[in-house]
Design a protein around this motif. Structure first.
Motif, PDB file in Angstrom:
ATOM      1  N   ASP A  84      39.618  48.059  37.730  1.00  0.00           N
ATOM      2  CA  ASP A  84      38.385  48.251  38.501  1.00  0.00           C
ATOM      3  C   ASP A  84      38.725  48.668  39.937  1.00  0.00           C
ATOM      4  O   ASP A  84      39.839  49.074  40.226  1.00  0.00           O
ATOM      5  CB  ASP A  84      37.587  46.936  38.491  1.00  0.00           C
ATOM      6  CG  ASP A  84      36.067  47.161  38.589  1.00  0.00           C
ATOM      7  OD1 ASP A  84      35.644  48.222  39.099  1.00  0.00           O
ATOM      8  OD2 ASP A  84      35.322  46.272  38.166  1.00  0.00           O
ATOM      9  N   PHE A  85      37.733  48.560  40.812  1.00  0.00           N
ATOM     10  CA  PHE A  85      37.923  48.888  42.221  1.00  0.00           C
ATOM     11  C   PHE A  85      38.652  47.736  42.910  1.00  0.00           C
ATOM     12  O   PHE A  85      38.356  46.578  42.646  1.00  0.00           O
ATOM     13  CB  PHE A  85      36.585  49.095  42.934  1.00  0.00           C
ATOM     14  CG  PHE A  85      35.646  50.049  42.236  1.00  0.00           C
ATOM     15  CD1 PHE A  85      36.097  51.236  41.695  1.00  0.00           C
ATOM     16  CD2 PHE A  85      34.304  49.748  42.137  1.00  0.00           C
ATOM     17  CE1 PHE A  85      35.232  52.112  41.060  1.00  0.00           C
ATOM     18  CE2 PHE A  85      33.417  50.619  41.511  1.00  0.00           C
ATOM     19  CZ  PHE A  85      33.888  51.802  40.968  1.00  0.00           C
ATOM     20  N   ALA A  86      39.582  48.053  43.812  1.00  0.00           N
ATOM     21  CA  ALA A  86      40.190  47.000  44.627  1.00  0.00           C
ATOM     22  C   ALA A  86      39.215  46.581  45.733  1.00  0.00           C
ATOM     23  O   ALA A  86      39.063  45.401  46.024  1.00  0.00           O
ATOM     24  CB  ALA A  86      41.511  47.470  45.214  1.00  0.00           C
ATOM     25  N   GLY A 110      41.323  52.610  44.542  1.00  0.00           N
ATOM     26  CA  GLY A 110      41.628  51.846  45.738  1.00  0.00           C
ATOM     27  C   GLY A 110      40.365  51.380  46.439  1.00  0.00           C
ATOM     28  O   GLY A 110      40.131  50.183  46.580  1.00  0.00           O
ATOM     29  N   ILE A 111      39.538  52.351  46.871  1.00  0.00           N
ATOM     30  CA  ILE A 111      38.311  52.011  47.604  1.00  0.00           C
ATOM     31  C   ILE A 111      37.169  52.882  47.094  1.00  0.00           C
ATOM     32  O   ILE A 111      37.273  54.113  47.072  1.00  0.00           O
ATOM     33  CB  ILE A 111      38.484  52.221  49.123  1.00  0.00           C
ATOM     34  CG1 ILE A 111      39.654  51.381  49.652  1.00  0.00           C
ATOM     35  CG2 ILE A 111      37.198  51.868  49.861  1.00  0.00           C
ATOM     36  CD1 ILE A 111      39.930  51.578  51.141  1.00  0.00           C
ATOM     37  N   PHE A 112      36.079  52.237  46.699  1.00  0.00           N
ATOM     38  CA  PHE A 112      34.856  52.914  46.265  1.00  0.00           C
ATOM     39  C   PHE A 112      33.802  52.709  47.339  1.00  0.00           C
ATOM     40  O   PHE A 112      33.590  51.581  47.803  1.00  0.00           O
ATOM     41  CB  PHE A 112      34.374  52.322  44.938  1.00  0.00           C
ATOM     42  CG  PHE A 112      33.012  52.783  44.531  1.00  0.00           C
ATOM     43  CD1 PHE A 112      32.822  54.046  43.991  1.00  0.00           C
ATOM     44  CD2 PHE A 112      31.910  51.960  44.706  1.00  0.00           C
ATOM     45  CE1 PHE A 112      31.552  54.471  43.617  1.00  0.00           C
ATOM     46  CE2 PHE A 112      30.632  52.386  44.342  1.00  0.00           C
ATOM     47  CZ  PHE A 112      30.454  53.640  43.798  1.00  0.00           C
ATOM     48  N   LYS A 129      44.857  54.926  40.124  1.00  0.00           N
ATOM     49  CA  LYS A 129      44.346  56.117  39.426  1.00  0.00           C
ATOM     50  C   LYS A 129      43.635  57.020  40.436  1.00  0.00           C
ATOM     51  O   LYS A 129      43.888  58.209  40.498  1.00  0.00           O
ATOM     52  CB  LYS A 129      43.420  55.720  38.276  1.00  0.00           C
ATOM     53  CG  LYS A 129      42.961  56.903  37.425  1.00  0.00           C
ATOM     54  CD  LYS A 129      42.315  56.433  36.151  1.00  0.00           C
ATOM     55  CE  LYS A 129      41.725  57.583  35.351  1.00  0.00           C
ATOM     56  NZ  LYS A 129      42.701  58.573  34.875  1.00  0.00           N
ATOM     57  N   TYR A 130      42.753  56.446  41.243  1.00  0.00           N
ATOM     58  CA  TYR A 130      42.050  57.171  42.307  1.00  0.00           C
ATOM     59  C   TYR A 130      42.302  56.453  43.625  1.00  0.00           C
ATOM     60  O   TYR A 130      42.378  55.230  43.650  1.00  0.00           O
ATOM     61  CB  TYR A 130      40.540  57.221  42.041  1.00  0.00           C
ATOM     62  CG  TYR A 130      40.167  57.889  40.743  1.00  0.00           C
ATOM     63  CD1 TYR A 130      40.053  59.278  40.670  1.00  0.00           C
ATOM     64  CD2 TYR A 130      39.942  57.136  39.600  1.00  0.00           C
ATOM     65  CE1 TYR A 130      39.721  59.892  39.469  1.00  0.00           C
ATOM     66  CE2 TYR A 130      39.612  57.744  38.392  1.00  0.00           C
ATOM     67  CZ  TYR A 130      39.505  59.120  38.337  1.00  0.00           C
ATOM     68  OH  TYR A 130      39.184  59.733  37.153  1.00  0.00           O
ATOM     69  N   ASN A 149      50.711  59.178  45.479  1.00  0.00           N
ATOM     70  CA  ASN A 149      50.907  58.886  44.048  1.00  0.00           C
ATOM     71  C   ASN A 149      49.689  58.229  43.412  1.00  0.00           C
ATOM     72  O   ASN A 149      49.816  57.369  42.544  1.00  0.00           O
ATOM     73  CB  ASN A 149      52.139  57.998  43.819  1.00  0.00           C
ATOM     74  CG  ASN A 149      53.424  58.804  43.778  1.00  0.00           C
ATOM     75  OD1 ASN A 149      53.396  60.036  43.778  1.00  0.00           O
ATOM     76  ND2 ASN A 149      54.542  58.113  43.737  1.00  0.00           N
ATOM     77  N   ASN A 150      48.492  58.624  43.838  1.00  0.00           N
ATOM     78  CA  ASN A 150      47.273  58.208  43.152  1.00  0.00           C
ATOM     79  C   ASN A 150      47.017  59.276  42.094  1.00  0.00           C
ATOM     80  O   ASN A 150      46.702  60.412  42.409  1.00  0.00           O
ATOM     81  CB  ASN A 150      46.136  58.066  44.155  1.00  0.00           C
ATOM     82  CG  ASN A 150      46.464  56.983  45.186  1.00  0.00           C
ATOM     83  OD1 ASN A 150      46.620  55.820  44.835  1.00  0.00           O
ATOM     84  ND2 ASN A 150      46.596  57.369  46.441  1.00  0.00           N
TER      85      ASN A 150
END
Length: 200
Positions: A84-86, A110-112, A129-130, A149-150
Motif C-alpha cells: 500500500d501507500f507508505a 512512497g507518497i500518495f 513501485k511508485y 529505483n522506483n
C-alpha cells in the motif's frame, strides 16, 4: 476547524516505544507514527526516532510536522508498506502539513497525494513501485529529495526542487546518487573515499 489533541512535541520510537504510552517524552514514546499523528494537535511536531515503521501514515488534515530524527549510527527512520501507500495526504492538507527526514522503501507507493498540497523535504524514496503521485489539483512543495529505483515511476502529477530524480524533470539532478550499500539498505551517500564510518 482546529484539531484537538496534545500540544507540543510527540515522540515515536519503533524499537523502544509502546502505543499504550502517552508519547510526551522520548522515554514514553509511542511505537507507531500514526498513533503520534492521532494524538498530536495542530502546530505540533511528531519526532520519529530511527527504526523500521511498517505502516501507512495519514496526516488526517492536521497541520503537523512529522520529522525523522537522525541518530548515528542508526541513521534515520524507514517507512515500509509493501502492499500500500507508505504516506498519504488526502484530507485537504496544505503547506503546514510537513514530512521530512525519512527513507521510504519497498512500498507499493512512497507518497500518495490527492486534493492536498503538503510540504515534503529531505526524503530518500527508493525501491518502491511508485515514488510520489499527486492528483486532483494537488500542489505539493517537494524539495531536497532523492527518488531512485522506483520501478514504475518516480513522480506523477508533481515536480521537485533541488532534488535527485532518476527519471527527472527539468531542473532535477539525474546522476546516480551513489548510495553506500543499497543492496543492504544503506542509503547514506558515499564520499569520494567511500563510506564514511564515524567510529574511524
Amino acid at each position: 476547524p482546529p484539531h484537538d489533541g496534545t500540544a507540543g512535541t510527540i515522540y515515536v520510537d519503533a524499537a523502544n516505544g509502546n502505543d499504550n504510552n502517552d508519547g510526551l517524552t522520548p522515554e514514553a514514546a509511542f511505537a507507531t507514527i500514526q498513533k503520534g499523528i492521532n494524538t498530536a494537535a495542530d502546530d505540533g511536531i511528531v519526532l520519529v526516532y530511527p527504526g523500521l515503521y511498517r505502516e501507512e501514515i495519514k496526516f488526517l488534515g492536521k497541520k503537523l510536522t512529522v520529522q525523522g530524527v537522525a541518530i548515528s549510527p542508526a541513521g534515520v527512520p524507514v517507512l515500509h508498506n509493501p502492499g500500500d501507500f507508505a504516506v498519504s495526504f488526502h484530507y485537504g492538507e496544505g503547506p503546514d502539513s510537513i514530512l521530512k527526514n525519512f527513507i521510504i522503501t519497498d512500498s507499493f507507493m512512497g507518497i500518495f497525494i490527492a486534493a492536498s498540497s503538503p510540504t515534503i523535504s529531505n526524503l530518500t524514496i527508493v525501491r518502491n513501485k511508485y515514488g510520489i503521485e499527486a492528483y486532483a489539483g494537488s500542489e505539493p512543495d517537494i524539495s531536497n529529495t532523492i527518488l531512485w529505483n522506483n520501478t514504475s515511476g518516480d513522480l506523477f502529477g508533481c515536480r521537485t526542487r533541488y532534488s535527485c530524480v532518476q527519471r527527472g524533470d527539468e531542473g532535477a539532478i539525474t546522476s546516480d546518487p551513489l548510495f553506500a550499500d543499497p543492496e543492504n539498505g544503506d542509503y547514506h551517500l558515499r564520499s569520494e573515499r567511500g563510506r564514511y564510518w564515524p567510529e574511524h
